[in-house]
Scaffold this motif. Structure first.
Motif, mmCIF file in Angstrom:
data_model
loop_
_atom_site.group_PDB
_atom_site.id
_atom_site.type_symbol
_atom_site.label_atom_id
_atom_site.label_comp_id
_atom_site.label_asym_id
_atom_site.label_seq_id
_atom_site.Cartn_x
_atom_site.Cartn_y
_atom_site.Cartn_z
ATOM 1 N N ASN A 94 -56.931 -10.051 19.685
ATOM 2 C CA ASN A 94 -56.459 -10.729 20.834
ATOM 3 C C ASN A 94 -55.449 -12.019 20.019
ATOM 4 O OD1 ASN A 94 -55.915 -11.914 23.115
ATOM 5 N ND2 ASN A 94 -57.854 -12.727 23.609
ATOM 6 N N GLY A 95 -54.194 -11.339 19.418
ATOM 7 C CA GLY A 95 -53.624 -12.326 19.006
ATOM 8 C C GLY A 95 -53.516 -12.471 17.383
ATOM 9 N N ALA A 96 -54.507 -11.644 16.645
ATOM 10 C CA ALA A 96 -54.544 -11.619 15.193
ATOM 11 C C ALA A 96 -54.810 -10.284 14.790
ATOM 12 C CB ALA A 96 -56.114 -12.335 15.003
ATOM 13 N N ASN A 97 -54.389 -10.163 13.480
ATOM 14 C CA ASN A 97 -54.219 -8.965 12.909
ATOM 15 C C ASN A 97 -55.471 -8.290 12.120
ATOM 16 O OD1 ASN A 97 -53.314 -6.528 11.473
ATOM 17 N ND2 ASN A 97 -52.581 -7.475 10.016
ATOM 18 N N SER A 98 -56.569 -8.159 13.099
ATOM 19 C CA SER A 98 -58.002 -7.853 12.804
ATOM 20 C C SER A 98 -58.387 -6.606 12.835
ATOM 21 C CB SER A 98 -58.761 -8.869 13.496
ATOM 22 O OG SER A 98 -58.665 -8.855 14.610
ATOM 23 N N VAL A 99 -59.263 -6.020 12.579
ATOM 24 C CA VAL A 99 -59.777 -4.619 12.320
ATOM 25 C C VAL A 99 -61.162 -4.550 11.699
ATOM 26 C CG1 VAL A 99 -58.751 -3.944 10.316
ATOM 27 C CG2 VAL A 99 -59.102 -2.211 12.063
ATOM 28 N N ILE A 100 -62.099 -3.635 12.264
ATOM 29 C CA ILE A 100 -63.202 -3.113 11.609
ATOM 30 C C ILE A 100 -63.073 -1.872 11.034
ATOM 31 C CG2 ILE A 100 -65.970 -2.939 11.887
ATOM 32 C CD1 ILE A 100 -64.900 -5.704 12.096
ATOM 33 N N GLU A 101 -63.442 -1.699 9.793
ATOM 34 C CA GLU A 101 -63.542 -0.215 9.201
ATOM 35 C C GLU A 101 -64.811 0.280 9.015
ATOM 36 O OE1 GLU A 101 -60.298 1.293 6.657
ATOM 37 O OE2 GLU A 101 -61.861 0.843 5.014
ATOM 38 N N PHE A 102 -65.040 1.574 9.319
ATOM 39 C CA PHE A 102 -66.431 2.318 9.156
ATOM 40 C C PHE A 102 -66.116 3.221 8.215
ATOM 41 C CE2 PHE A 102 -66.442 0.323 13.309
ATOM 42 C CZ PHE A 102 -67.757 -0.164 13.354
ATOM 43 N N SER A 103 -67.068 3.174 6.845
ATOM 44 C CA SER A 103 -66.964 4.067 5.934
ATOM 45 C C SER A 103 -67.765 5.474 6.236
ATOM 46 C CB SER A 103 -67.457 3.486 4.613
ATOM 47 O OG SER A 103 -66.968 2.298 4.214
ATOM 48 N N ASN A 104 -67.043 6.353 5.817
ATOM 49 C CA ASN A 104 -67.643 7.934 6.073
ATOM 50 C C ASN A 104 -68.110 8.182 7.266
ATOM 51 O OD1 ASN A 104 -66.873 8.635 3.086
ATOM 52 N ND2 ASN A 104 -68.600 6.855 2.843
ATOM 53 N N ALA A 105 -67.679 7.540 8.273
ATOM 54 C CA ALA A 105 -68.319 7.813 9.565
ATOM 55 C C ALA A 105 -68.131 9.180 10.118
ATOM 56 C CB ALA A 105 -67.360 6.938 10.790
ATOM 57 N N LEU A 106 -67.328 10.010 9.962
ATOM 58 C CA LEU A 106 -67.010 11.378 10.263
ATOM 59 C C LEU A 106 -67.337 12.193 8.903
ATOM 60 C CD1 LEU A 106 -64.148 11.703 12.755
ATOM 61 C CD2 LEU A 106 -66.508 11.673 13.091
ATOM 62 N N THR A 107 -68.216 13.070 9.042
ATOM 63 C CA THR A 107 -68.565 13.814 7.549
ATOM 64 C C THR A 107 -68.144 15.371 7.795
ATOM 65 O OG1 THR A 107 -70.849 14.051 8.135
ATOM 66 C CG2 THR A 107 -70.348 12.182 6.746
ATOM 67 N N SER A 108 -67.722 15.711 8.898
ATOM 68 C CA SER A 108 -67.399 17.057 9.014
ATOM 69 C C SER A 108 -66.460 17.301 10.358
ATOM 70 C CB SER A 108 -68.670 17.874 9.628
ATOM 71 O OG SER A 108 -68.513 19.037 10.147
ATOM 72 N N THR A 109 -65.610 18.474 10.196
ATOM 73 C CA THR A 109 -64.786 18.602 11.131
ATOM 74 C C THR A 109 -65.299 19.494 12.472
ATOM 75 O OG1 THR A 109 -64.048 20.550 9.890
ATOM 76 C CG2 THR A 109 -62.562 18.651 9.455
ATOM 77 N N ASN A 110 -66.467 19.627 12.258
ATOM 78 C CA ASN A 110 -67.075 20.094 13.485
ATOM 79 C C ASN A 110 -67.094 19.049 14.683
ATOM 80 O OD1 ASN A 110 -67.896 22.818 12.260
ATOM 81 N ND2 ASN A 110 -69.838 21.864 11.388
ATOM 82 N N TRP A 111 -67.818 19.381 15.858
ATOM 83 C CA TRP A 111 -67.814 18.477 16.883
ATOM 84 C C TRP A 111 -68.860 17.445 16.513
ATOM 85 C CZ3 TRP A 111 -64.693 17.931 20.983
ATOM 86 C CH2 TRP A 111 -64.218 19.097 21.455
ATOM 87 N N SER A 112 -68.221 16.167 16.630
ATOM 88 C CA SER A 112 -69.101 14.775 16.661
ATOM 89 C C SER A 112 -69.301 13.967 17.769
ATOM 90 C CB SER A 112 -68.712 13.974 15.312
ATOM 91 O OG SER A 112 -68.863 14.884 14.174
#
Length: 255
Positions: A94-112
Motif C-alpha cells: 500500500n505505497g511501499a515496495n514490500s513483500v513476504i517470501e516463504f522458503s521452500n513452500a512448494l516441494t513438489s509439482t504434484n497438486w498442493s
C-alpha cells in the motif's frame, strides 16, 4: 467427507474437484472486476487455491493471482523460482515496495493446497502474512522493505488477474504455467490454521464456502469444452473472462 473432521457442525455440501484450468505459461490469464471490500480499506484477506505447477524451478517467477493499481499498490502471490526451488512470495503493498517470501513452500509439482492469510492488525510486519501448504504452516519466511502493509485500500485491490500481473504494475508479464483449481478469496476476513486444514481435508479438498462462509469470489474452475468464462460460485457475480486460451488442446482438464 470424514465425519467430524471439520471444526464446525454446519451441514456440508457434497464436494468433487471436477475439472481444473490449464495455463500455458505464454498468454493465458483470467480477468474479472476489482476485489470488493466493505469500507475504504481492509486489514484482512484470505485466499485458498489448489495448484499443480509444471515447474517449481523456473526463474521466470510466475504469478498465481494479483491485483494492482501500480507497482507499489498491489496484492498477490507468486512462485519465486529465482529465490530457490518452490519459494513463494506474497505481496501486500500500500505505497511501499514490500513483500513476504516463504522458503521452500512448494516441494513438489504434484497438486498442493495453498492457503494465505493477510492480517494487517499484527504488530510485526512479517507476521501480517501467513501461509499454509497442504494444511501445514510455512514458518520459514522473511520480509523485504518493511514486510506487509498494515492495511490495503481499494486501489491496491483493483484490476484483478489470475495467472499474470496486471499491466498497471509495469512489471514484465510472466504467466503461470500449470494447472489451477478452486480459487476462493475472502475480503475483510482473517482465516485460521483450522480453516487451512479443513480446506486441505487430507488432500481430498472441500467446498470452500462450506469451510469459510461468504467468499467475496469463488472460482471453482470447473468449466468444460470451449467455455470462456470462469463462473463465480460465491453468488456475487464476479464472473471471470478467459483470455489467450485456445483449443485444442483442451484447457479444462480433470483434477
Amino acid at each position: 467427507m470424514f465425519g467430524g473432521f471439520f471444526a464446525n457442525t454446519q451441514s456440508r455440501s457434497s464436494f468433487s474437484f471436477g475439472n481444473a484450468l490449464d495455463f500455458d505459461g505464454s498468454n493465458d490469464k483470467v480477468t474479472a472486476n476489482d476485489l470488493s471490500i466493505a469500507g475504504a480499506s481492509t486489514t484482512g484477506i484470505t485466499v485458498s487455491v489448489w495448484l499443480k505447477p509444471d515447474t517449481i524451478t523456473s526463474t521466470d517467477n510466475p504469478i498465481i493471482f494479483a491485483t494492482a493499481s501500480a507497482s507499489n499498490n498491489l496484492f498477490g502471490m507468486q512462485i519465486r523460482g529465482s529465490s530457490g526451488n518452490g519459494y513463494m512470495r506474497v505481496f501486500a503493498r500500500n505505497g511501499a515496495n514490500s513483500v513476504i517470501e516463504f522458503s521452500n513452500a512448494l516441494t513438489s509439482t504434484n497438486w498442493s493446497h495453498v492457503f494465505i492469510v493477510y492480517d494487517g492488525t499484527q504488530t510485526t510486519t512479517v507476521e501480517r502474512i501467513k501461509m499454509w501448504v497442504n494444511g501445514v504452516e510455512i514458518t520459514n519466511k522473511s520480509g523485504f522493505n518493511g514486510g506487509a502493509a498494515a492495511s490495503l485500500d481499494t486501489s491496491d485491490l483493483s484490476n484483478f488477474n489470475i495467472g499474470v500481473w496486471p499491466t498497471q504494475t509495469g512489471f514484465p508479464l510472466v504467466y503461470y504455467l500449470g494447472l489451477m483449481d478452486e480459487l476462493a478469496i475472502w475480503t475483510d476476513h482473517v482465516g485460521t490454521a483450522t480453516d487451512a486444514l479443513n480446506l486441505y481435508n487430507s488432500g481430498n479438498g472441500a467446498l470452500a464456502s462450506d469451510v469459510i462462509a461468504s467468499p467475496e469470489r469463488y472460482y471453482r474452475l470447473d468449466g468444460s469444452g470451449a467455455d470462456t468464462t470462469a463462473i463465480d460460485s460465491s453468488g456475487n457475480g464476479n464472473t471471470g473472462t478467459l483470455n489467450g486460451f485456445t483449443l485444442p488442446p483442451d484447457y479444462w482438464v480433470t483434477h
